[in-house]
Design a protein around this motif. Structure first.
Motif, PDB file in Angstrom:
ATOM      1  N   GLU A 109      48.382  64.768  52.757  1.00 22.02           N
ATOM      2  CA  GLU A 109      48.693  65.072  54.158  1.00 22.02           C
ATOM      3  C   GLU A 109      50.106  65.647  54.282  1.00 22.02           C
ATOM      4  O   GLU A 109      50.335  66.601  55.043  1.00 22.02           O
ATOM      5  N   LEU A 110      51.047  65.115  53.509  1.00 21.90           N
ATOM      6  CA  LEU A 110      52.412  65.653  53.528  1.00 21.90           C
ATOM      7  C   LEU A 110      52.441  67.093  53.023  1.00 21.90           C
ATOM      8  O   LEU A 110      53.137  67.948  53.589  1.00 21.90           O
TER       9      LEU A 110
ATOM     10  N   ARG B 265      59.183  69.200  58.815  1.00 21.15           N
ATOM     11  CA  ARG B 265      58.936  67.752  58.785  1.00 21.15           C
ATOM     12  C   ARG B 265      58.235  67.350  57.490  1.00 21.15           C
ATOM     13  O   ARG B 265      58.563  66.333  56.878  1.00 21.15           O
ATOM     14  N   GLY B 266      57.262  68.173  57.054  1.00 27.73           N
ATOM     15  CA  GLY B 266      56.560  67.870  55.805  1.00 27.73           C
ATOM     16  C   GLY B 266      57.475  67.944  54.601  1.00 27.73           C
ATOM     17  O   GLY B 266      57.432  67.080  53.709  1.00 27.73           O
ATOM     18  N   ARG B 267      58.319  68.968  54.572  1.00 32.32           N
ATOM     19  CA  ARG B 267      59.259  69.093  53.447  1.00 32.32           C
ATOM     20  C   ARG B 267      60.287  67.971  53.457  1.00 32.32           C
ATOM     21  O   ARG B 267      60.695  67.497  52.397  1.00 32.32           O
ATOM     22  N   ARG B 268      60.699  67.550  54.645  1.00 32.27           N
ATOM     23  CA  ARG B 268      61.626  66.426  54.739  1.00 32.27           C
ATOM     24  C   ARG B 268      60.997  65.170  54.159  1.00 32.27           C
ATOM     25  O   ARG B 268      61.645  64.408  53.437  1.00 32.27           O
TER      26      ARG B 268
ATOM     27  N   ASP C 109      40.856  57.134  46.292  1.00 31.96           N
ATOM     28  CA  ASP C 109      40.655  57.528  47.680  1.00 31.96           C
ATOM     29  C   ASP C 109      39.450  56.767  48.238  1.00 31.96           C
ATOM     30  O   ASP C 109      38.751  56.058  47.500  1.00 31.96           O
ATOM     31  N   PHE C 110      39.240  56.913  49.521  1.00 31.47           N
ATOM     32  CA  PHE C 110      38.087  56.302  50.188  1.00 31.47           C
ATOM     33  C   PHE C 110      37.271  57.428  50.820  1.00 31.47           C
ATOM     34  O   PHE C 110      37.492  57.772  51.997  1.00 31.47           O
ATOM     35  N   PRO C 111      36.355  58.018  50.046  1.00 31.82           N
ATOM     36  CA  PRO C 111      35.620  59.195  50.558  1.00 31.82           C
ATOM     37  C   PRO C 111      34.794  58.908  51.802  1.00 31.82           C
ATOM     38  O   PRO C 111      34.552  59.813  52.602  1.00 31.82           O
ATOM     39  N   ASP C 112      34.361  57.656  51.970  1.00 33.62           N
ATOM     40  CA  ASP C 112      33.526  57.327  53.120  1.00 33.62           C
ATOM     41  C   ASP C 112      34.346  57.174  54.407  1.00 33.62           C
ATOM     42  O   ASP C 112      33.779  57.027  55.491  1.00 33.62           O
ATOM     43  N   ILE C 113      35.682  57.182  54.297  1.00 33.63           N
ATOM     44  CA  ILE C 113      36.560  57.055  55.469  1.00 33.63           C
ATOM     45  C   ILE C 113      37.285  58.382  55.669  1.00 33.63           C
ATOM     46  O   ILE C 113      37.890  58.913  54.738  1.00 33.63           O
ATOM     47  N   GLU C 114      37.226  58.919  56.875  1.00 32.02           N
ATOM     48  CA  GLU C 114      37.800  60.238  57.139  1.00 32.02           C
ATOM     49  C   GLU C 114      39.273  60.165  57.557  1.00 32.02           C
ATOM     50  O   GLU C 114      40.099  60.909  57.058  1.00 32.02           O
ATOM     51  N   GLU C 115      39.620  59.270  58.482  1.00 27.68           N
ATOM     52  CA  GLU C 115      40.968  59.224  59.019  1.00 27.68           C
ATOM     53  C   GLU C 115      41.945  58.585  58.034  1.00 27.68           C
ATOM     54  O   GLU C 115      41.616  57.594  57.380  1.00 27.68           O
ATOM     55  N   VAL C 116      43.131  59.155  57.955  1.00 26.92           N
ATOM     56  CA  VAL C 116      44.174  58.653  57.051  1.00 26.92           C
ATOM     57  C   VAL C 116      44.624  57.260  57.477  1.00 26.92           C
ATOM     58  O   VAL C 116      44.855  56.380  56.632  1.00 26.92           O
ATOM     59  N   ASP C 117      44.738  57.026  58.777  1.00 31.71           N
ATOM     60  CA  ASP C 117      45.175  55.708  59.264  1.00 31.71           C
ATOM     61  C   ASP C 117      44.195  54.615  58.850  1.00 31.71           C
ATOM     62  O   ASP C 117      44.606  53.522  58.441  1.00 31.71           O
ATOM     63  N   SER C 118      42.910  54.905  58.953  1.00 31.90           N
ATOM     64  CA  SER C 118      41.891  53.923  58.544  1.00 31.90           C
ATOM     65  C   SER C 118      41.948  53.673  57.047  1.00 31.90           C
ATOM     66  O   SER C 118      41.763  52.547  56.575  1.00 31.90           O
ATOM     67  N   LYS C 119      42.232  54.726  56.267  1.00 33.58           N
ATOM     68  CA  LYS C 119      42.376  54.565  54.821  1.00 33.58           C
ATOM     69  C   LYS C 119      43.573  53.669  54.488  1.00 33.58           C
ATOM     70  O   LYS C 119      43.507  52.837  53.579  1.00 33.58           O
TER      71      LYS C 119
END
Length: 367
Positions: free
Chosen positions: A203-204, A218-221, A243-253
Motif C-alpha cells: 500500500e505504501l 506521503r508514500g515516500r515519507r 497475506d490474507f487473500p480472502d480479506i480485501e481491506e488492509v484494515d481488516s487484514k
C-alpha cells in the motif's frame, strides 16, 4: 528348534528343485521320445521320482548345511556385537540410500540380457557398500549437521514465541506516514517487535507511485521512516510476508494479523481504532498518546496567549499552545493579533484532541 526348521526348509527346497529338474528333463529331446512311447502314468511317476529323489538328497545333506548356517550365524553374531550400534544404524541407512540411488541409476538402462541383470546387481551392491562406508565414516558430521538444523529450528521457534510473548506491534499505514512512530521508538518507550506486514508495504508503494503529488510525497515519507527505523534505531523489525487473500481491506487484514500474533495495532486512524475496540483487538493510538503527554491544564490556571483568528461562535477568538492545543477565548474576536492574559474556565477532552476554554482575566474577575 531352529535346526529342525532349517532342515525341513531345506528338504522342501529339495522337493521343489526335484520337480523343476524333472520338468526340465521331460522337455529334452530324449525324454520327449520316451514320453511319446510311454503313457501319462509313466510321466507322472518320473516327476514324483525326481521330486522325492532330490528331496531325499537335500534331507540327507541338510545336517551339514544347517551346521554351516548355524556356524555362519554364530560368527556373524559374535562379530556384530563388537560393532557399535551407531555404525550398524548409519551403515544400514547408508546402504539403503545407496540401493535407492543405484536402483534409480540402473533403471535408466534397458535390460538386454541375463548378463546385464547380473551386472546391475553387482552395481547395486557396490553402490550400497559405498553408501554404507560413507555413512559410517561421516556419522559424526551427519549427527552434527542434523543437531545444528534442529537447534536452528528450535531457536527460530523460540524467537517466534518471544515475539508473541513480548507483544508484537503491528504498524498501520497511517502511523508509518505520520512519522511520529520513529520518535516514539527513539525514546525507548516501545517494547517488543515492530511488525511491518507485506500488504502495508504494498500500500505504501502504491501511494508512493501515485500521480497525485501530495499522495506521492506521503508514500515516500512513509518508506523513508521505515528505512530510518531499521537503520538508526535499535529496535527489532520484522517483515510479515504472508497475506490474507480472502480479506480485501488492509484494515481488516491488520486486525486479523494482530489477533493471530496476539499483538497490538499501532495507528492514528480513528475509524480503525473504533473497529479494533469492537473486535477486542488492543490498539496503541498515537493521537491518544500525544494527548496523554500534553501538560495538564486545570480550571483557574492563567496563561499568556496570542489570539490568531475568530471562532465559530459569536465573539470567540482562537489561540494555540506550542503543542497545537486549541484555546477558545470568549470575547477574543476583537483582540485578534493581540497577546492576552487569560484564565482557563474548562477543558474538553475528545478523541480528536483537547480543547481549552478560557476568558480574559479581567472579564473573569468581573464575572
Amino acid at each position: 528348534m531352529l535346526k529342525k526348521l532349517l532342515r525341513g526348509l531345506l528338504t522342501l527346497i529339495g522337493l521343489v528343485l526335484g520337480y523343476i529338474l524333472g520338468e526340465g528333463l521331460l522337455e529334452t529331446r530324449y525324454f520327449n521320445i520316451m514320453i511319446t512311447k510311454s503313457g501319462v502314468i509313466q510321466t507322472v511317476l518320473f516327476l514324483i521320482l525326481c521330486t522325492l529323489l532330490l528331496g531325499l538328497i537335500f534331507f540327507l545333506i541338510s545336517p551339514w548345511i544347517v551346521k554351516g548356517i548355524t556356524k555362519a550365524m554364530e560368527y556373524f553374531e559374535n562379530n556384530i556385537q563388537k560393532v557399535p550400534i551407531s555404525e550398524i544404524v548409519f551403515g544400514t541407512a547408508g546402504a539403503m540410500v545407496g540401493l535407492f540411488i543405484s536402483a534409480m541409476f540402473v533403471s535408466l538402462f534397458p535390460r538386454m540380457s541375463i548378463l546385464w541383470t547380473f551386472i546391475e546387481v553387482i552395481i547395486c551392491l557396490i553402490i550400497a557398500a559405498f553408501g554404507a562406508d560413507i555413512a559410517i565414516k561421516k556419522r559424526e558430521e551427519i549427527v552434527l549437521f542434523f543437531s545444528n538444523a534442529k537447534k536452528v529450528s528450535i531457536n527460530k521457534e523460540k524467537k517466534n514465541k518471544a515475539v508473541l510473548k513480548s507483544g508484537a506491534k503491528v504498524l498501520d499505514t497511517s502511523v508509518i506516514i505520520d512519522g511520529r512512530i520513529f520518535d516514539i521508538c527513539q525514546t525507548g518507550f516501545v517494547e517488543g517487535t515492530l511488525i511491518i506486514p507485506n500488504f502495508v508495504l504494498q500500500e505504501l508503494r502504491h501511494i508512493a507511485d501515485s500521480s497525485d503529488g501530495l499522495k506521492r510525497n506521503r508514500g515516500r515519507r512513509g518508506l523513508d521512516i521505515l528505512n530510518k527505523i531499521q537503520k538508526e534505531l535499535n529496535v527489532d523489525v520484522q517483515i510479515y510476508e504472508k497475506d490474507f487473500p480472502d480479506i480485501e481491506e488492509v484494515d481488516s487484514k491488520l486486525l486479523k494479523l494482530a489477533q493471530i500474533m496476539n499483538g497490538k495495532v499501532v495507528t492514528n486512524d480513528y475509524n480503525l481504532n473504533k473497529v479494533a475496540e469492537f473486535q477486542g483487538v488492543p490498539v496503541l493510538n498515537i493521537n491518544e498518546l500525544a494527548n496523554a503527554v500534553k501538560p495538564v491544564v486545570l480550571p483557574g490556571e492563567e496563561m499568556i496567549i496570542t489570539i490568531m483568528k475568530d471562532g465559530k461562535e459569536s465573539g470567540q477568538g482562537i489561540a494555540y499552545l506550542d503543542d497545537g492545543t486549541m484555546i477558545v477565548v470568549e470575547g477574543g474576536r476583537k483582540h485578534i493579533g493581540e497577546t492576552l492574559n487569560v484564565a482557563v474556565t474548562s477543558v474538553l477532552q475528545t478523541a480528536a484532541g483537547r480543547m481549552i476554554f478560557a476568558k480574559q482575566k479581567e472579564n473573569l474577575s468581573k464575572a
